[in-house]
Design an enzyme around this catalytic site. Structure first.
Site, PDB file in Angstrom:
ATOM      1  N   HIS A  37      35.854  42.171  41.596  1.00 27.63           N
ATOM      2  CA  HIS A  37      37.093  41.407  41.548  1.00 27.63           C
ATOM      3  C   HIS A  37      38.294  42.305  41.848  1.00 27.63           C
ATOM      4  O   HIS A  37      39.217  41.908  42.567  1.00 27.63           O
ATOM      5  CB  HIS A  37      37.283  40.778  40.161  1.00 27.63           C
ATOM      6  CG  HIS A  37      36.249  39.784  39.784  1.00 27.63           C
ATOM      7  ND1 HIS A  37      35.367  39.995  38.747  1.00 27.63           N
ATOM      8  CD2 HIS A  37      35.950  38.556  40.290  1.00 27.63           C
ATOM      9  CE1 HIS A  37      34.575  38.942  38.622  1.00 27.63           C
ATOM     10  NE2 HIS A  37      34.900  38.054  39.550  1.00 27.63           N
ATOM     11  N   GLN A 155      28.854  30.291  49.253  1.00 25.78           N
ATOM     12  CA  GLN A 155      30.125  29.765  48.761  1.00 25.78           C
ATOM     13  C   GLN A 155      31.231  29.991  49.784  1.00 25.78           C
ATOM     14  O   GLN A 155      32.069  29.105  50.012  1.00 25.78           O
ATOM     15  CB  GLN A 155      30.488  30.435  47.436  1.00 25.78           C
ATOM     16  CG  GLN A 155      31.846  30.037  46.893  1.00 25.78           C
ATOM     17  CD  GLN A 155      32.130  30.654  45.546  1.00 25.78           C
ATOM     18  OE1 GLN A 155      31.744  30.116  44.513  1.00 25.78           O
ATOM     19  NE2 GLN A 155      32.789  31.809  45.532  1.00 25.78           N
TER      20      GLN A 155
END
Length: 293
Positions: A37, A155
């Site tokens: 992240h 995704q």
């Protein structure tokens, strides 16, 4: 710096209104931040005047209630890490804010990109949940760029299709898969692995590397390459849910690798479900996935 945390779409729009006119970068997450992240946040920081992080554990994309309940929630630590990466704003809504009473709309992307792989094993509702929440987040933030990790390759394909089909004016940026020292793709789920399971999980990147080596040796048959992966996984007695090689853009099955192909797998280590992938057939993997060490 101290980031401002907002909980509602209304407050988010008020906070962003004076910042529009210069590029806004957005990193959507479910929290439990790790180096993967942070790499997205650093990329967003380097390319935009303003960076927004969202933290929202989206209930509609979990097929198992136990999986949703077990997902780590560490907002205070997440915000501290994100501040070190230089973000400007945190959007951390409640489920009621994202799905208020009477909410009745679902964004559904059809075709092979949602029916196969994760869609086949987790159910169609998984990607309906992903597409719906990402659409809502993009409409709330209205960023110039949104950043996703290539570990979740399917995704990324789904989100790009959805953005294109709906005409949402945002650039979807896929950044390389962030990997630990042993090659394991970083994931919030990794924290649920015991020490022994963590050691076993290292066979996953080894299996992908074995397939890359076989491809480099001239093997182009997807079935043979998938067998290489399965054989490597069995050295740790792991039985994958799937090992597939598909077209990197359409996710359609292929008979022989010519154009770039996505090798993707899902496997359970103990009670933890892990996914990973590599691209076969290209030299530069930066825009799609990270190469293995």
């Amino acid at each position: 710096m101290s980031s401002r945390i907002v909980r509602t779409v209304a407050d988010l729009r008020v906070a962003l209104a004076p910042l529009r006119g210069e590029a806004i970068g957005f990193v959507p997450t479910m929290g439990a931040l790790h180096e993967g992240h942070l790499s997205l946040l650093r990329a967003a920081r380097s390319e935009n005047a303003t960076v927004v992080l969202s933290i929202f554990v989206n209930p509609t994309q979990f097929g198992e209630a136990a999986d949703l309940a077990a997902y780590p929630r560490t907002e205070e630590a997440d915000v501290a890490l994100a501040e070190e990466a230089g973000i400007d704003l945190v959007f951390a809504p409640s489920p009621a804010e994202m799905y208020p009473a009477g909410f009745a709309t679902t964004v559904s992307v059809g075709g092979a990109i949602t029916d196969t792989l994760e869609g086949a094993f987790r159910g169609r509702s998984h990607f309906d949940g992903v597409a719906t929440v990402v659409a809502k987040l993009l409409l709330a933030v209205q960023p110039d760029r949104a950043y996703f990790g290539a570990k979740d390759a399917q995704q990324v394909v789904v989100v790009r299709r959805m953005v294109s089909d709906l005409g949402i004016p945002v650039e979807i940026v896929a950044r390389p898969t962030s990997r630990d020292h042993d090659g394991l793709a970083r994931s919030s789920r990794n924290t649920r692995l015991s020490a022994d399971e963590r050691a076993v999980a290292a066979v996953i990147p080894r299996s992908l590397r074995a397939a890359q080596d076989a491809f480099a040796s001239g093997i182009r048959d997807p079935n043979r390459l998938a067998s290489v992966v399965r054989d490597e996984l069995t050295t740790e007695r792991l039985e994958p849910e799937y090992v597939e090689i598909v077209d990197a853009g359409s996710l359609e099955p292929i008979a022989e690798i010519g154009a770039p192909a996505l090798l993707v797998l899902a496997v359970r280590v103990g009670q933890v479900r892990l996914i990973d992938n590599v691209i076969l057939g290209v030299d530069d993997l930066i825009s799609t996935t990270g190469s293995l060490p």
